[in-house]
Design an enzyme around this catalytic site. Structure first.
Site, PDB file in Angstrom:
ATOM      1  N   HIS A 103       0.789  -1.043  -0.043  1.00 21.47           N
ATOM      2  CA  HIS A 103      -0.062  -0.356   0.208  1.00 21.47           C
ATOM      3  C   HIS A 103       0.718   1.045  -0.210  1.00 21.47           C
ATOM      4  CE1 HIS A 103      -4.575  -2.288   1.516  1.00 21.47           C
ATOM      5  NE2 HIS A 103      -3.492  -1.711   0.203  1.00 21.47           N
ATOM      6  N   TYR A 126     -10.112   4.201   1.787  1.00 20.21           N
ATOM      7  CA  TYR A 126      -9.705   2.802   1.896  1.00 20.21           C
ATOM      8  C   TYR A 126     -11.507   2.666   2.196  1.00 20.21           C
ATOM      9  CZ  TYR A 126      -6.224   0.815   3.640  1.00 20.21           C
ATOM     10  OH  TYR A 126      -4.183   0.350   3.914  1.00 20.21           O
ATOM     11  N   GLU A 174       0.196   1.586   8.492  1.00 18.64           N
ATOM     12  CA  GLU A 174       0.743   2.479   7.511  1.00 18.64           C
ATOM     13  C   GLU A 174       1.613   3.660   7.573  1.00 18.64           C
ATOM     14  OE1 GLU A 174      -2.348   2.130   4.343  1.00 18.64           O
ATOM     15  OE2 GLU A 174      -1.925  -0.281   3.600  1.00 18.64           O
TER      16      GLU A 174
END
Length: 144
Positions: free
Chosen positions: A83, A93, A135
């Site tokens: 990602h 998302y 992330e």
């Protein structure tokens, strides 16, 4: 945030039909995603043609291990790395979530009751929160 017992039970109850139809669900999900949200197309320019198969495995694994996500730590790390490389952002998302829920509903048909869709919605956004946090953490660690 924690995942409700009701959603865990729904995901567990539907794990087999979702896994049996995972490739069909994820292939349709990408069709819906690209149709409804064409702005995401550049993110997927360099992905494999069998990306839907990879996502199908991840969805089935998530459903099977919904109460034991530690089993998926390596998979989650790989997803997070991908990602970041693809430049997936937090605002993507909900687009993916909307698309995968529509695909589940279409593929499972009558088996995708409102409760089932709501359970999967909660489960999807629970996992999305985990991915986004990792992330962010990984990006911060790279800057240090």
């Amino acid at each position: 945030m924690s995942l409700s017992k009701k959603s865990i039970d729904i995901v567990k109850k539907t794990a087999i039909p979702v896994a049996q139809n995972a490739q069909e669900i994820t292939k349709l999900m990408y069709e819906i995603l690209f149709n409804d949200y064409p702005e995401v197309l550049p993110i997927f320019e360099n992905t494999d043609l069998d990306q839907h198969k990879k996502l199908a495995v991840a969805v089935a694994s998530y459903a099977a291990n919904i109460e034991n996500l530690e089993v998926l730590d390596n998979t989650i790390e790989k997803i997070v790395s991908a990602h970041i490389k693809m430049k997936v952002k937090a605002h993507h998302y909900p687009m993916v979530g909307d698309s995968i829920l529509k695909a589940i509903q279409e593929v499972l048909g009558d088996g995708a009751t409102p409760d089932v869709i709501e359970g999967w919605r909660e489960a999807y956004f629970y996992l999305a929160d985990i991915l986004m946090a990792k992330e962010k953490e990984m990006c911060l660690n790279k800057k240090q």
